[in-house]
Scaffold this motif. Structure first.
Motif, mmCIF file in Angstrom:
data_model
loop_
_atom_site.group_PDB
_atom_site.id
_atom_site.type_symbol
_atom_site.label_atom_id
_atom_site.label_comp_id
_atom_site.label_asym_id
_atom_site.label_seq_id
_atom_site.Cartn_x
_atom_site.Cartn_y
_atom_site.Cartn_z
ATOM 1 N N GLU A 45 -54.913 -72.023 38.496
ATOM 2 C CA GLU A 45 -54.346 -70.707 38.943
ATOM 3 C C GLU A 45 -52.959 -70.495 38.833
ATOM 4 N N ASP A 48 -50.631 -72.597 39.946
ATOM 5 C CA ASP A 48 -50.549 -74.177 39.575
ATOM 6 C C ASP A 48 -49.459 -74.626 38.524
ATOM 7 N N SER B 65 -50.769 -65.856 47.251
ATOM 8 C CA SER B 65 -51.870 -66.873 46.712
ATOM 9 C C SER B 65 -51.667 -67.936 47.583
ATOM 10 N N ARG B 66 -50.755 -68.601 48.107
ATOM 11 C CA ARG B 66 -50.964 -69.529 48.820
ATOM 12 C C ARG B 66 -51.552 -69.391 50.218
ATOM 13 N N GLN B 69 -55.114 -69.273 49.712
ATOM 14 C CA GLN B 69 -55.589 -70.681 49.737
ATOM 15 C C GLN B 69 -55.738 -71.360 51.017
ATOM 16 N N SER B 70 -54.425 -71.184 51.862
ATOM 17 C CA SER B 70 -54.485 -72.166 53.035
ATOM 18 C C SER B 70 -55.108 -71.535 54.072
ATOM 19 N N LYS B 73 -59.003 -70.649 52.814
ATOM 20 C CA LYS B 73 -59.903 -71.574 52.267
ATOM 21 C C LYS B 73 -60.465 -71.079 50.882
ATOM 22 N N ALA B 74 -59.798 -70.257 49.986
ATOM 23 C CA ALA B 74 -60.564 -69.419 48.943
ATOM 24 C C ALA B 74 -60.768 -70.670 47.940
ATOM 25 N N ASP B 75 -62.189 -70.536 47.507
ATOM 26 C CA ASP B 75 -62.476 -71.504 46.185
ATOM 27 C C ASP B 75 -61.535 -71.093 45.110
ATOM 28 N N LYS B 76 -61.372 -69.776 44.940
ATOM 29 C CA LYS B 76 -60.670 -69.180 43.507
ATOM 30 C C LYS B 76 -60.004 -68.101 43.794
ATOM 31 N N LEU B 77 -58.915 -67.872 43.289
ATOM 32 C CA LEU B 77 -57.915 -66.605 43.475
ATOM 33 C C LEU B 77 -58.437 -65.750 42.161
ATOM 34 N N ALA B 95 -59.286 -63.386 47.417
ATOM 35 C CA ALA B 95 -59.901 -64.836 47.766
ATOM 36 C C ALA B 95 -61.328 -64.696 47.351
#
Lengths: 145, 145
Positions: A45, A48, B65-66, B69-70, B73-77, B95
């Motif tokens: 990402e 990252d 983006s964070r 994810q948080s 609980k995205a597997d990929k952005l 997400a």
């Protein structure tokens, strides 16, 4: 240790090693389509990347964007970090035209890739490399500023 | 003077005004799908932003983006600046999940938008706003650093 994803390697032509990213040309003559791949292992990402590397990425992305505008006369830029199939972080930079065959759709899945003929590839690489050379000093000045 | 594009206004729910960008939620419950729109008139490309605003955009993009994810609980952005239909600069932050209905394709054109039911919308907005609150101070500290 970084190594280029095998599918990216198959689907693209290597153009240049920028300070952070490998610059690749998608072997699809339907669109001028560049890809930036940060030389970092196990990165998926944009978040990252470290703060420093994000700034360097932005600098290289700007350079490529200007190049697609100036050398290919793009009507619109499409920039995307997807990575659903190839998970290694890579960022698409695509020159779109009001009369390209996929317009106004995003390019993915619309047309099968049309590999470059040798002469077309030479022409595209010449445009890219001359655009890159004309911008490199600007980028370095900005880094020092 | 900035005013939000009318199609973006129709297709989204307003979430928050970040320092640079309007934060919008796409009214499509198929995916947690946020959009950042810099409050700048007549801007179409990321390179149309000043250096300062690009850095601020990156900060806001990182925050979103964070959050995806948080909180989701995205597997990929999937992050994309396309703008072929709506030319006002807007950057998609989506997400993606290994089991969402469009995976692994990009989302555009795969499924018709599925507007949120009222309870789902409340749930999504609660997740987003609590994720945003937990990150705002970090962002401000970083700006001062």
């Amino acid at each position: 240790m970084f190594s280029l994803d095998s599918q990216l390697e198959r689907d693209t032509v290597s153009v240049a090693a920028l300070p952070l990213c490998e610059l690749l040309l998608m072997n699809d003559s339907n669109y001028p389509w560049l890809i930036l791949v940060p030389r970092q292992a196990s990165i998926h990402e944009l978040i990252d990347l470290s703060d420093h590397d994000q700034r360097q990425y932005q600098l290289e992305s700007n350079m490529i964007s200007r190049l697609l505008q100036s050398q290919f006369k793009a009507d619109k830029l499409n920039i995307a970090a997807l990575g659903n199939v190839v998970s290694q972080l890579h960022i698409h930079h695509i020159a779109r035209f009001y009369n390209d065959q996929a317009w106004p759709k995003p390019v993915w899945g619309v047309l099968p890739p049309l590999p470059y003929a040798a002469a077309e590839l030479t022409e595209a690489l010449t445009l890219i490399l001359s655009g890159l050379n004309s911008q490199t000093l600007v980028a370095f000045d900005w880094q020092q500023g």
